[in-house]
Design a protein around this motif. Structure first.
Motif, short mmCIF file in Angstrom:
data_model
loop_
_atom_site.label_atom_id
_atom_site.label_comp_id
_atom_site.label_asym_id
_atom_site.label_seq_id
_atom_site.Cartn_x
_atom_site.Cartn_y
_atom_site.Cartn_z
N ASP A 5 56.79 39.88 44.29
CA ASP A 5 56.39 40.30 45.62
C ASP A 5 54.88 40.46 45.65
OD1 ASP A 5 56.07 41.34 48.13
OD2 ASP A 5 57.03 43.26 47.68
N LEU A 6 54.22 39.55 46.28
CA LEU A 6 52.76 39.58 46.38
C LEU A 6 52.31 39.93 47.80
CD1 LEU A 6 51.95 36.43 44.23
CD2 LEU A 6 51.81 38.82 43.53
N SER A 7 53.23 40.45 48.61
CA SER A 7 52.92 40.72 50.02
C SER A 7 51.84 41.79 50.17
CB SER A 7 54.18 41.12 50.78
OG SER A 7 54.77 42.27 50.21
N ASN A 8 51.72 42.70 49.22
CA ASN A 8 50.69 43.74 49.30
C ASN A 8 49.57 43.52 48.29
OD1 ASN A 8 51.92 45.27 51.37
ND2 ASN A 8 53.38 46.07 49.89
N ALA A 9 49.51 42.33 47.72
CA ALA A 9 48.50 42.05 46.70
C ALA A 9 47.11 42.08 47.31
CB ALA A 9 48.77 40.68 46.08
N ARG A 10 46.17 42.57 46.55
CA ARG A 10 44.76 42.55 46.94
C ARG A 10 44.11 41.39 46.20
NH1 ARG A 10 42.10 48.33 47.26
NH2 ARG A 10 41.79 47.90 49.44
N TRP A 11 43.94 40.30 46.90
CA TRP A 11 43.36 39.08 46.31
C TRP A 11 41.86 39.21 46.29
CZ3 TRP A 11 46.47 35.39 44.23
CH2 TRP A 11 47.82 35.43 44.57
N THR A 28 44.76 37.92 41.70
CA THR A 28 45.14 39.31 41.91
C THR A 28 45.66 39.87 40.59
OG1 THR A 28 46.44 40.86 43.24
CG2 THR A 28 47.48 38.76 42.70
N ASP A 29 45.55 41.16 40.42
CA ASP A 29 46.04 41.78 39.19
C ASP A 29 47.19 42.74 39.47
OD1 ASP A 29 44.62 43.75 40.44
OD2 ASP A 29 43.19 44.08 38.84
N THR A 30 48.04 42.37 40.42
CA THR A 30 49.14 43.25 40.83
C THR A 30 50.42 43.04 40.02
OG1 THR A 30 49.79 41.68 42.55
CG2 THR A 30 48.27 43.43 43.19
N VAL A 31 50.47 42.04 39.16
CA VAL A 31 51.67 41.78 38.36
C VAL A 31 51.31 42.04 36.89
CG1 VAL A 31 53.41 40.08 37.72
CG2 VAL A 31 52.42 40.02 40.01
N PRO A 32 51.85 43.10 36.30
CA PRO A 32 51.51 43.42 34.91
C PRO A 32 51.78 42.25 33.97
CG PRO A 32 52.75 45.22 35.91
CD PRO A 32 52.79 44.05 36.88
N GLY A 33 50.76 41.92 33.16
CA GLY A 33 50.91 40.87 32.17
C GLY A 33 50.71 39.46 32.67
N LEU A 34 50.54 39.30 33.99
CA LEU A 34 50.35 37.97 34.57
C LEU A 34 49.16 37.98 35.52
CD1 LEU A 34 53.98 36.90 35.51
CD2 LEU A 34 52.63 36.11 33.58
N VAL A 35 48.56 36.81 35.69
CA VAL A 35 47.48 36.64 36.66
C VAL A 35 47.91 35.58 37.67
CG1 VAL A 35 45.07 36.02 37.02
CG2 VAL A 35 45.73 37.27 34.96
N PRO A 36 48.30 35.99 38.88
CA PRO A 36 48.59 35.02 39.94
C PRO A 36 47.29 34.43 40.48
CG PRO A 36 49.81 37.06 40.28
CD PRO A 36 48.76 37.33 39.24
N VAL A 37 47.30 33.12 40.72
CA VAL A 37 46.11 32.40 41.19
C VAL A 37 46.53 31.53 42.37
CG1 VAL A 37 44.31 30.74 40.54
CG2 VAL A 37 45.21 32.33 38.82
N THR A 50 51.02 31.25 38.20
CA THR A 50 50.88 32.46 37.40
C THR A 50 50.59 32.08 35.95
OG1 THR A 50 53.27 32.59 37.07
CG2 THR A 50 52.35 33.90 38.87
N PHE A 51 49.70 32.84 35.35
CA PHE A 51 49.31 32.63 33.96
C PHE A 51 49.45 33.94 33.21
CE2 PHE A 51 46.95 29.65 36.58
CZ PHE A 51 47.14 28.46 35.91
N PRO A 52 49.86 33.88 31.95
CA PRO A 52 49.85 35.10 31.15
C PRO A 52 48.42 35.65 31.10
CG PRO A 52 51.06 33.37 30.01
CD PRO A 52 50.38 32.73 31.20
N SER A 53 48.28 36.96 31.19
CA SER A 53 46.95 37.58 31.21
C SER A 53 46.10 37.15 30.02
CB SER A 53 47.08 39.11 31.20
OG SER A 53 47.73 39.54 32.36
N ARG A 54 46.71 37.07 28.87
CA ARG A 54 45.96 36.70 27.67
C ARG A 54 45.42 35.27 27.77
NH1 ARG A 54 48.12 37.70 21.54
NH2 ARG A 54 46.25 36.95 20.52
#
Length: 65
Positions: A5-11, A28-37, A50-54
């Motif tokens: 759910d990225l509806s409230n994400a702060r991009w 956005t950094d709203t999903v722990p462990g992942l970076v949505p782009v 989505t990419f793993p944060s690392r």
């Protein structure tokens, strides 16, 4: 495939994006462990990768050289 759910994400837009709407990569950094782009030129309903944060951190390190 998992959905998030990225509806409230702060991009936030890339600092390399120009002010005329071109080359707009947002993350956005709203999903722990992942970076949505996403590409803001495609609108808010456009596809999101989505990419793993690392992996994202490693990618940015390579870009910075």
């Amino acid at each position: 495939m998992r959905e998030f759910d990225l509806s409230n994400a702060r991009w936030r837009k890339s600092s390399y994006s120009n002010g005329e709407g071109g080359s707009c990569v947002e993350v956005t950094d709203t999903v722990p462990g992942l970076v949505p782009v996403r590409d803001s030129k495609l609108g808010t309903d456009g596809p999101v990768l989505t990419f793993p944060s690392r992996a994202w951190t490693h990618f940015l390190g390579l870009l910075r050289g």
